[in-house]
Design an enzyme around this catalytic site. Structure first.
Site, mmCIF file in Angstrom:
data_model
loop_
_atom_site.group_PDB
_atom_site.id
_atom_site.type_symbol
_atom_site.label_atom_id
_atom_site.label_comp_id
_atom_site.label_asym_id
_atom_site.label_seq_id
_atom_site.Cartn_x
_atom_site.Cartn_y
_atom_site.Cartn_z
ATOM 1 N N HIS A 154 0.841 -1.198 0.000
ATOM 2 C CA HIS A 154 0.000 0.000 0.000
ATOM 3 C C HIS A 154 0.878 1.251 0.000
ATOM 4 O O HIS A 154 2.010 1.225 0.491
ATOM 5 C CB HIS A 154 -0.897 0.030 1.246
ATOM 6 C CG HIS A 154 -2.017 -0.965 1.203
ATOM 7 N ND1 HIS A 154 -3.059 -0.955 2.104
ATOM 8 C CD2 HIS A 154 -2.257 -1.998 0.351
ATOM 9 C CE1 HIS A 154 -3.900 -1.946 1.810
ATOM 10 N NE2 HIS A 154 -3.430 -2.594 0.757
ATOM 11 N N GLU A 211 0.887 3.955 1.763
ATOM 12 C CA GLU A 211 1.365 4.438 3.063
ATOM 13 C C GLU A 211 2.563 3.622 3.560
ATOM 14 O O GLU A 211 3.527 4.171 4.086
ATOM 15 C CB GLU A 211 0.251 4.317 4.127
ATOM 16 C CG GLU A 211 -1.019 5.085 3.825
ATOM 17 C CD GLU A 211 -2.063 4.222 3.123
ATOM 18 O OE1 GLU A 211 -1.721 3.544 2.135
ATOM 19 O OE2 GLU A 211 -3.220 4.243 3.560
ATOM 20 N N CYS A 234 -6.287 1.987 5.761
ATOM 21 C CA CYS A 234 -6.918 0.720 6.142
ATOM 22 C C CYS A 234 -6.356 0.274 7.508
ATOM 23 O O CYS A 234 -5.471 0.931 8.049
ATOM 24 C CB CYS A 234 -6.605 -0.319 5.062
ATOM 25 S SG CYS A 234 -4.895 -0.900 5.111
ATOM 26 N N CYS A 251 -2.424 -0.180 7.474
ATOM 27 C CA CYS A 251 -1.682 1.081 7.415
ATOM 28 C C CYS A 251 -1.880 1.903 8.689
ATOM 29 O O CYS A 251 -0.953 2.565 9.149
ATOM 30 C CB CYS A 251 -2.081 1.868 6.173
ATOM 31 S SG CYS A 251 -1.571 1.034 4.654
HETATM 32 ZN ZN LIG Z 1 -3.523 0.314 3.648
#
Ligand SMILES: [Zn+2]
Length: 159
Positions: free
Chosen positions: A53, A55, A83, A86
């Protein structure tokens, strides 16, 4: 332009890179004392890694840059609400503040489904700001999924 918008524009630039690669367009930057020290865009398809991801990649780059896992004086700017994974990484890296563009109704855990980063039971509390360049961040995602649906439809019809 205020500095929040300036850094969110940089996160949007990262999201566009993901868009061009056929990845869900999400981008992030880590800022420390006015300097961007980490950048990342979603690379899940390309890397075939569930955790790739935006992040996470931006946090890893910032850790490398500082030679430190602690990002106490840093802020994260990300186009979409983080999410659970993260949000966990944000707590563990001790980020001071996160700013996100648009909310994620299906997976957001910085205030939407729950608020992991501001749960006082954890040993770190993160400042949260949302809605910076919200329309642009949301529009990019909308465009991407509209395009994806169109392509899937064409594929089914054999165009
Ligand atoms: Zn994430």
């Amino acid at each position: 332009m205020d500095s929040n918008e300036k850094y969110m524009r940089e996160a949007l630039k990262e999201a566009l890179k993901a868009f061009d690669l056929g990845e869900v367009p999400i981008g992030a930057v880590v800022v420390c004392k006015g300097e961007i020290i980490g950048r990342g865009h979603n690379r899940r398809e390309q890397s075939k890694q569930a955790i790739a991801h935006a992040e996470i990649l931006a946090i890893q780059q910032a850790n490398d840059h500082l030679g430190n896992w602690r990002l106490e004086d840093c802020e994260l700017f990300v186009t979409l609400e983080p999410c659970p994974m993260c949000s966990g990484a944000i707590i563990l890296s001790r980020l001071k503040k996160i700013t996100f563009g648009t909310t994620d109704l299906k997976a957001g855990t910085c205030g939407t489904l729950m608020n992991l980063v501001q749960d006082r039971r954890f040993n770190h509390y993160v400042e949260v700001e949302s809605g910076v360049l919200q329309e642009e961040c949301a529009m990019l995602l909308k465009e991407f999924f509209a395009l994806l649906r169109l392509r899937n439809k064409e594929r089914k019809q054999g165009i």
